[in-house]
Scaffold this motif. Structure first.
Motif, short mmCIF file in Angstrom:
data_model
loop_
_atom_site.label_atom_id
_atom_site.label_comp_id
_atom_site.label_asym_id
_atom_site.label_seq_id
_atom_site.Cartn_x
_atom_site.Cartn_y
_atom_site.Cartn_z
N SER A 1 0.60 -1.34 0.28
CA SER A 1 -0.16 0.01 -0.07
C SER A 1 0.80 0.68 -0.04
CB SER A 1 -1.11 0.19 1.00
OG SER A 1 -0.83 -0.49 2.71
N HIS A 2 2.29 1.00 0.79
CA HIS A 2 2.94 2.01 -0.12
C HIS A 2 3.92 2.24 -1.41
CE1 HIS A 2 3.02 2.29 4.70
NE2 HIS A 2 2.19 3.19 4.11
N ARG A 3 4.60 3.74 -1.83
CA ARG A 3 5.37 4.00 -3.08
C ARG A 3 6.67 4.57 -2.05
NH1 ARG A 3 4.84 3.98 -7.97
NH2 ARG A 3 2.79 3.44 -8.86
N VAL A 4 7.82 4.48 -2.68
CA VAL A 4 9.08 4.43 -1.45
C VAL A 4 9.05 5.90 -2.26
CG1 VAL A 4 11.35 4.00 -1.79
CG2 VAL A 4 9.11 2.25 -2.18
N ASP A 5 9.51 6.87 -1.70
CA ASP A 5 10.07 7.88 -1.78
C ASP A 5 11.42 8.03 -1.82
OD1 ASP A 5 11.00 10.99 -1.44
OD2 ASP A 5 9.22 11.28 0.25
N THR A 6 12.31 7.71 -2.89
CA THR A 6 13.18 7.06 -3.14
C THR A 6 13.86 8.71 -2.13
OG1 THR A 6 13.87 8.54 -5.08
CG2 THR A 6 13.08 5.56 -4.44
N ALA A 7 14.30 9.79 -2.49
CA ALA A 7 14.26 11.35 -2.25
C ALA A 7 14.75 11.29 -0.56
CB ALA A 7 14.33 12.44 -2.58
N VAL B 1 13.36 -2.53 5.68
CA VAL B 1 12.06 -2.86 5.50
C VAL B 1 11.39 -1.86 5.67
CG1 VAL B 1 10.70 -4.96 6.95
CG2 VAL B 1 12.75 -5.15 5.82
N ASP B 2 10.12 -2.24 4.97
CA ASP B 2 9.29 -0.73 5.51
C ASP B 2 8.63 -1.10 6.60
OD1 ASP B 2 6.84 0.80 5.68
OD2 ASP B 2 6.00 0.04 3.59
N GLU B 3 8.83 -0.32 8.45
CA GLU B 3 7.81 -0.47 9.38
C GLU B 3 6.28 -0.88 9.43
OE1 GLU B 3 8.76 3.42 11.04
OE2 GLU B 3 8.05 4.96 9.79
N GLU B 4 5.69 0.02 8.30
CA GLU B 4 4.34 -0.49 8.06
C GLU B 4 3.88 -1.90 7.92
OE1 GLU B 4 1.57 2.10 7.82
OE2 GLU B 4 3.32 3.18 9.38
N LEU B 5 4.69 -3.11 7.35
CA LEU B 5 4.43 -4.32 7.29
C LEU B 5 4.34 -4.40 8.59
CD1 LEU B 5 7.32 -5.17 4.05
CD2 LEU B 5 3.91 -5.51 3.84
N THR C 1 16.16 -11.29 5.91
CA THR C 1 17.21 -10.29 5.50
C THR C 1 18.50 -9.77 5.81
OG1 THR C 1 15.29 -8.32 5.85
CG2 THR C 1 15.10 -9.71 3.85
N ALA C 2 17.65 -9.36 7.59
CA ALA C 2 18.67 -8.45 8.47
C ALA C 2 18.74 -7.79 7.86
CB ALA C 2 19.93 -8.92 7.86
N GLY C 3 17.23 -6.77 7.77
CA GLY C 3 17.21 -5.89 7.37
C GLY C 3 17.15 -4.39 8.46
N THR C 4 17.15 -3.52 8.31
CA THR C 4 16.71 -1.96 8.61
C THR C 4 15.78 -1.81 8.24
OG1 THR C 4 19.40 -1.84 8.38
CG2 THR C 4 17.80 0.20 9.05
N VAL C 5 14.86 -1.67 9.41
CA VAL C 5 13.87 -0.90 9.50
C VAL C 5 13.48 0.14 9.27
CG1 VAL C 5 11.47 -0.84 11.04
CG2 VAL C 5 12.44 -3.30 10.97
N ALA C 6 12.72 1.48 8.36
CA ALA C 6 12.89 2.07 8.34
C ALA C 6 11.69 2.34 7.81
CB ALA C 6 13.26 2.43 7.15
N LYS C 7 10.77 3.82 7.15
CA LYS C 7 9.60 4.53 7.13
C LYS C 7 10.50 4.85 5.48
CE LYS C 7 7.69 9.19 7.10
NZ LYS C 7 6.07 8.86 7.05
N VAL C 8 9.37 4.64 4.28
CA VAL C 8 10.16 4.68 3.26
C VAL C 8 9.34 5.40 2.42
CG1 VAL C 8 11.15 1.94 3.58
CG2 VAL C 8 8.81 2.24 2.33
N ASP C 9 8.09 5.93 2.89
CA ASP C 9 6.95 6.83 2.36
C ASP C 9 7.31 8.21 3.01
OD1 ASP C 9 5.66 5.93 4.69
OD2 ASP C 9 3.49 6.47 3.42
#
Length: 158
Positions: free
Chosen positions: A69-75, A118-122, A150-158
């Motif tokens: 349900s999200h788009r990644v805001d790359t900037a 990894v998107d925190e919204e998941l 994934t040994a992922g870093t949780v972050a806000k992506v949008d």
């Protein structure tokens, strides 16, 4: 048995089992190469689909596992991560980095580990679904399993 799975999905299956994840890879009758298609095929909320998006950033691939349900805001993401730029990877870069085609990129089963966000919204979903290495394959897991896998870093992506 995994004999019914495509070769790429068997690699994903083996990586899942090595990580202690027991969810089975499901082969869908139709391609589910987008979050809405996968959600419709599985009868789940589109936000519970963990999209595997491959970007190119600072001369290396960057895998972003984002809620459907999200788009990644790359900037914004580049700024949060202290990177100069994040751009969509080409199909060739995706295949080289993951061994998988766009629309079926799994969070695991790659030739070598990828830096992953990894998107925190998941986290709001008890069960999420990710691609299983092809556009026709998916598997269930939890948010915590995805972060660990994934040994992922949780972050806000949008």
């Amino acid at each position: 048995m995994t004999d019914h799975l495509p070769a790429r999905s068997r690699l994903v299956h083996d990586a899942l089992r090595a990580a202690g994840i027991t969810g089975d890879i499901i082969v869908l009758p139709d391609a589910a190469s987008t979050a809405p298609l996968a959600a419709a095929a599985l009868g789940v909320d589109v936000g519970a689909i963990a999209n595997s998006l491959v970007f190119w950033s600072d001369d290396e691939p960057l895998l972003v596992m984002t809620s459907g349900s999200h788009r990644v805001d790359t900037a914004a993401l580049a700024s949060r991560l202290g990177r100069t730029k994040i751009a969509r990877a080409t199909p060739e870069q995706v295949r080289e980095a993951t061994g998988q085609a766009i629309g079926g990129v799994a969070p695991t089963g790659h030739p070598s580990p990828l830096t992953t966000i990894v998107d925190e919204e998941l986290a709001q979903y008890d069960e999420i679904w990710a691609a299983g290495g092809t556009p026709h394959t998916v598997f269930p897991l939890t948010y915590d399993q995805l972060v660990a896998l994934t040994a992922g870093t949780v972050a806000k992506v949008d």
